[in-house]
Design a protein around this motif. Structure first.
Motif, PDB file in Angstrom:
ATOM      1  N   GLY A 141       0.726  -1.295  -0.035  1.00  6.43           N
ATOM      2  CA  GLY A 141       0.169  -0.099  -0.058  1.00  6.43           C
ATOM      3  C   GLY A 141       0.968   1.217   0.008  1.00  6.43           C
ATOM      4  N   PHE A 142       0.219   2.318  -0.195  1.00  9.60           N
ATOM      5  CA  PHE A 142       0.931   3.758  -0.332  1.00  9.60           C
ATOM      6  C   PHE A 142       1.638   3.895   1.198  1.00  9.60           C
ATOM      7  CE2 PHE A 142       0.247   8.380  -0.096  1.00  9.60           C
ATOM      8  CZ  PHE A 142       1.242   8.725  -1.290  1.00  9.60           C
ATOM      9  N   ASP A 143       0.694   3.757   2.247  1.00 10.70           N
ATOM     10  CA  ASP A 143       1.387   4.149   3.690  1.00 10.70           C
ATOM     11  C   ASP A 143       2.551   3.297   3.722  1.00 10.70           C
ATOM     12  OD1 ASP A 143      -0.347   6.228   4.180  1.00 10.70           O
ATOM     13  OD2 ASP A 143      -1.948   4.906   5.390  1.00 10.70           O
ATOM     14  N   VAL A 144       2.307   1.864   3.426  1.00 13.27           N
ATOM     15  CA  VAL A 144       3.334   1.075   3.447  1.00 13.27           C
ATOM     16  C   VAL A 144       4.675   1.323   2.683  1.00 13.27           C
ATOM     17  CG1 VAL A 144       4.206  -1.318   3.245  1.00 13.27           C
ATOM     18  CG2 VAL A 144       1.899  -0.949   4.100  1.00 13.27           C
ATOM     19  N   ASP A 145       4.539   2.160   1.584  1.00 16.91           N
ATOM     20  CA  ASP A 145       5.674   2.434   0.764  1.00 16.91           C
ATOM     21  C   ASP A 145       6.195   3.599   1.262  1.00 16.91           C
ATOM     22  OD1 ASP A 145       5.462   0.197  -0.988  1.00 16.91           O
ATOM     23  OD2 ASP A 145       4.446   1.447  -2.608  1.00 16.91           O
ATOM     24  N   ILE A 146       5.614   4.539   2.001  1.00 17.57           N
ATOM     25  CA  ILE A 146       6.216   5.528   2.692  1.00 17.57           C
ATOM     26  C   ILE A 146       7.036   5.298   3.889  1.00 17.57           C
ATOM     27  CG2 ILE A 146       5.669   7.734   4.073  1.00 17.57           C
ATOM     28  CD1 ILE A 146       3.412   8.285   2.030  1.00 17.57           C
ATOM     29  N   ALA A 147       6.274   4.088   4.619  1.00 14.69           N
ATOM     30  CA  ALA A 147       7.154   3.460   5.644  1.00 14.69           C
ATOM     31  C   ALA A 147       8.596   3.104   5.269  1.00 14.69           C
ATOM     32  CB  ALA A 147       6.608   2.433   6.385  1.00 14.69           C
ATOM     33  N   LYS A 148       8.655   2.446   4.443  1.00 17.32           N
ATOM     34  CA  LYS A 148       9.701   1.840   3.527  1.00 17.32           C
ATOM     35  C   LYS A 148      10.740   2.946   3.107  1.00 17.32           C
ATOM     36  CE  LYS A 148       7.819  -2.462   1.457  1.00 17.32           C
ATOM     37  NZ  LYS A 148       7.677  -3.356   0.338  1.00 17.32           N
ATOM     38  N   ALA A 149      10.386   4.118   2.739  1.00 19.19           N
ATOM     39  CA  ALA A 149      11.124   5.196   2.256  1.00 19.19           C
ATOM     40  C   ALA A 149      11.621   5.777   3.515  1.00 19.19           C
ATOM     41  CB  ALA A 149      10.315   6.367   1.683  1.00 19.19           C
ATOM     42  N   LEU A 150      10.797   5.946   4.573  1.00 15.73           N
ATOM     43  CA  LEU A 150      11.579   6.633   5.818  1.00 15.73           C
ATOM     44  C   LEU A 150      12.734   5.222   6.457  1.00 15.73           C
ATOM     45  CD1 LEU A 150       8.170   7.473   7.748  1.00 15.73           C
ATOM     46  CD2 LEU A 150       9.956   8.942   7.016  1.00 15.73           C
ATOM     47  N   ALA A 151      12.390   4.016   6.339  1.00 11.24           N
ATOM     48  CA  ALA A 151      13.369   3.126   6.581  1.00 11.24           C
ATOM     49  C   ALA A 151      14.765   3.201   5.768  1.00 11.24           C
ATOM     50  CB  ALA A 151      12.797   1.812   6.681  1.00 11.24           C
ATOM     51  N   LYS A 152      14.428   3.266   4.759  1.00  9.90           N
ATOM     52  CA  LYS A 152      15.758   3.635   3.836  1.00  9.90           C
ATOM     53  C   LYS A 152      16.462   5.045   4.108  1.00  9.90           C
ATOM     54  CE  LYS A 152      16.982   3.518  -1.205  1.00  9.90           C
ATOM     55  NZ  LYS A 152      16.460   3.508  -2.541  1.00  9.90           N
ATOM     56  N   GLU A 153      15.719   6.087   4.336  1.00  9.28           N
ATOM     57  CA  GLU A 153      16.475   7.089   4.834  1.00  9.28           C
ATOM     58  C   GLU A 153      17.043   7.093   6.191  1.00  9.28           C
ATOM     59  OE1 GLU A 153      17.408  11.286   4.103  1.00  9.28           O
ATOM     60  OE2 GLU A 153      16.368   9.675   2.779  1.00  9.28           O
ATOM     61  N   LEU A 154      16.498   6.188   6.774  1.00 11.79           N
ATOM     62  CA  LEU A 154      17.255   5.818   8.365  1.00 11.79           C
ATOM     63  C   LEU A 154      18.486   5.158   8.197  1.00 11.79           C
ATOM     64  CD1 LEU A 154      14.264   5.669  10.501  1.00 11.79           C
ATOM     65  CD2 LEU A 154      15.826   7.148  10.934  1.00 11.79           C
ATOM     66  N   PHE A 155      18.440   3.778   7.609  1.00 10.05           N
ATOM     67  CA  PHE A 155      19.255   2.679   7.471  1.00 10.05           C
ATOM     68  C   PHE A 155      19.657   2.484   6.038  1.00 10.05           C
ATOM     69  CE2 PHE A 155      16.057   1.906  10.880  1.00 10.05           C
ATOM     70  CZ  PHE A 155      16.857   1.922  11.707  1.00 10.05           C
ATOM     71  N   GLY A 156      19.575   3.148   4.735  1.00  9.76           N
ATOM     72  CA  GLY A 156      19.859   2.947   3.564  1.00  9.76           C
ATOM     73  C   GLY A 156      19.231   1.607   3.143  1.00  9.76           C
ATOM     74  N   LYS A 157      18.321   1.162   3.551  1.00 12.82           N
ATOM     75  CA  LYS A 157      17.560  -0.054   3.032  1.00 12.82           C
ATOM     76  C   LYS A 157      16.069   0.065   3.301  1.00 12.82           C
ATOM     77  CE  LYS A 157      19.336  -3.096   6.972  1.00 12.82           C
ATOM     78  NZ  LYS A 157      19.927  -4.366   7.198  1.00 12.82           N
ATOM     79  N   ASP A 158      15.264  -0.221   2.592  1.00 11.36           N
ATOM     80  CA  ASP A 158      13.681  -0.158   2.931  1.00 11.36           C
ATOM     81  C   ASP A 158      13.190  -1.366   3.645  1.00 11.36           C
ATOM     82  OD1 ASP A 158      13.480  -2.133   0.938  1.00 11.36           O
ATOM     83  OD2 ASP A 158      12.583  -0.632  -0.592  1.00 11.36           O
ATOM     84  N   THR A 159      14.209  -2.424   3.951  1.00  9.42           N
ATOM     85  CA  THR A 159      13.493  -3.433   4.596  1.00  9.42           C
ATOM     86  C   THR A 159      13.581  -3.439   5.938  1.00  9.42           C
ATOM     87  OG1 THR A 159      15.876  -4.553   4.266  1.00  9.42           O
ATOM     88  CG2 THR A 159      13.989  -5.045   2.811  1.00  9.42           C
ATOM     89  N   ALA A 160      14.349  -2.489   6.405  1.00 11.12           N
ATOM     90  CA  ALA A 160      14.671  -2.052   7.891  1.00 11.12           C
ATOM     91  C   ALA A 160      13.325  -1.714   8.568  1.00 11.12           C
ATOM     92  CB  ALA A 160      15.756  -1.382   8.304  1.00 11.12           C
ATOM     93  N   VAL A 161      12.185  -2.247   8.597  1.00 10.26           N
ATOM     94  CA  VAL A 161      10.996  -1.743   8.984  1.00 10.26           C
ATOM     95  C   VAL A 161      10.156  -3.163   9.233  1.00 10.26           C
ATOM     96  CG1 VAL A 161       9.906  -1.350   6.758  1.00 10.26           C
ATOM     97  CG2 VAL A 161       8.814  -0.440   8.670  1.00 10.26           C
ATOM     98  N   GLU A 162       9.353  -3.078  10.536  1.00 13.83           N
ATOM     99  CA  GLU A 162       8.576  -4.024  11.066  1.00 13.83           C
ATOM    100  C   GLU A 162       7.122  -3.291  11.144  1.00 13.83           C
ATOM    101  OE1 GLU A 162       7.218  -6.214  15.176  1.00 13.83           O
ATOM    102  OE2 GLU A 162       9.527  -5.922  14.602  1.00 13.83           O
ATOM    103  N   PHE A 163       6.233  -4.050  10.433  1.00 16.78           N
ATOM    104  CA  PHE A 163       4.889  -3.353  10.182  1.00 16.78           C
ATOM    105  C   PHE A 163       3.964  -4.010  11.392  1.00 16.78           C
ATOM    106  CE2 PHE A 163       6.419  -3.400   5.875  1.00 16.78           C
ATOM    107  CZ  PHE A 163       6.226  -1.785   5.676  1.00 16.78           C
ATOM    108  N   VAL A 164       3.344  -3.139  12.071  1.00 16.49           N
ATOM    109  CA  VAL A 164       2.392  -3.433  13.158  1.00 16.49           C
ATOM    110  C   VAL A 164       0.990  -3.027  12.674  1.00 16.49           C
ATOM    111  CG1 VAL A 164       1.944  -3.112  15.506  1.00 16.49           C
ATOM    112  CG2 VAL A 164       4.273  -2.877  14.833  1.00 16.49           C
ATOM    113  N   ALA A 165       0.042  -4.145  12.652  1.00 20.97           N
ATOM    114  CA  ALA A 165      -1.270  -3.921  12.296  1.00 20.97           C
ATOM    115  C   ALA A 165      -2.013  -2.961  13.498  1.00 20.97           C
ATOM    116  CB  ALA A 165      -2.001  -5.258  12.037  1.00 20.97           C
TER     117      ALA A 165
END
Length: 267
Positions: free
Chosen positions: A60-84
């Motif tokens: 989703g759109f929000d999920v992709d924005i979360a990935k972008a934040l993770a990439k800005e923080l850690f250089g990779k968009d996988t450094a995020v855990e999604f909590v429902a």
């Protein structure tokens, strides 16, 4: 001797206080960096902003924005855990530190601003109605005296309570439950944000959308804990960077391009 003990106890109290103060001052940005991943509160029943695909993957759109934040923080968009999260529990999850940020199609309201801080707006939305094709309802004013599905904690529920106080709001925890009540004809309409209903209507051709143009429009924002200035500044800076680089528009086109002609525009 007694005086020495008192000074020892006082010194310990000062040290403990400083430790707690330091933790408080560190804020979310340092906590996230120390943890090595972002805890992002996203919806799982709100396409195209947040949903789980057939493989169990958050999309989703929000999920992709979360990935972008993770990439800005850690250089990779996988450094995020999604909590429902849901409309009802997303703010409690944030204020009790279960998540670092809310990315969950959350409308900016003055009431919510009393509890959390918002990022700069990143989407504009309004409300519509989903009804059966044979329904006589064509606008929200027609809901007076009728049963209406709403989702607890959503602005749709609040808006109908304000605009049509004589409508009978039937509140559900999840959007899927609100939709099912409509499909089962236990309610006569489902009120929610425009983009969600557009997506749901495509998957349920026996239903139609009414109430155009979207009523009570308002922007979405990302939610952070109250007073967490450094973290909020980072989030705003990242969103601004995404908009300036064209990354935001690319994501917007990917998720909303087919609906661009009727979506409300963020100014």
């Amino acid at each position: 001797m007694l005086r020495k003990k008192r000074w020892t106890v006082l010194s310990l109290l000062v040290i403990v206080s400083l430790l707690f103060a330091g933790a408080a001052l560190a804020g979310t940005l340092q906590d996230v960096k120390a943890r090595g991943k972002l805890l992002a509160g996203v919806k799982t029943d709100f396409p195209p902003f947040g949903f789980v695909d057939e493989k169990g993957v958050n999309k989703g759109f929000d999920v992709d924005i979360a990935k972008a934040l993770a990439k800005e923080l850690f250089g990779k968009d996988t450094a995020v855990e999604f909590v429902a999260v849901t409309s009802a529990n997303r703010i409690p999850f944030l204020t009790t530190n279960k998540i670092d940020i809310i990315l969950a199609s959350m409308t900016i309201t003055e009431e919510r601003k009393k509890v959390i801080d918002y990022s700069i707006p990143y989407f504009m939305s309004g409300h519509l109605l989903l009804v059966h094709k044979d329904s006589p309802v064509t606008k929200y004013q027609d809901l007076e005296g009728r049963k209406v599905s709403t989702t607890q904690g959503s602005t749709g529920d609040i808006v109908i309570g304000k605009l049509v106080p004589k409508a009978e709001r039937v509140k559900f925890q999840h959007n899927s439950e609100s939709l099912k009540a409509l499909k089962d004809r236990r309610t006569e309409a489902f009120v929610q944000d425009d983009m969600l209903l557009v997506d749901l209507q495509k998957k349920n051709p026996e239903l139609k959308i009414v109430g155009w143009p979207p009523f009570e429009p308002a922007p979405y924002g990302l939610g952070v804990r109250k007073g967490d200035a450094e973290w909020l500044a980072f989030v705003d800076k990242t969103l601004t960077k995404m908009k300036n680089s064209g990354e935001y528009q690319k994501l917007w086109d990917a998720w909303f391009g087919e609906s661009k002609d009727f979506l409300l525009k963020l100014k």
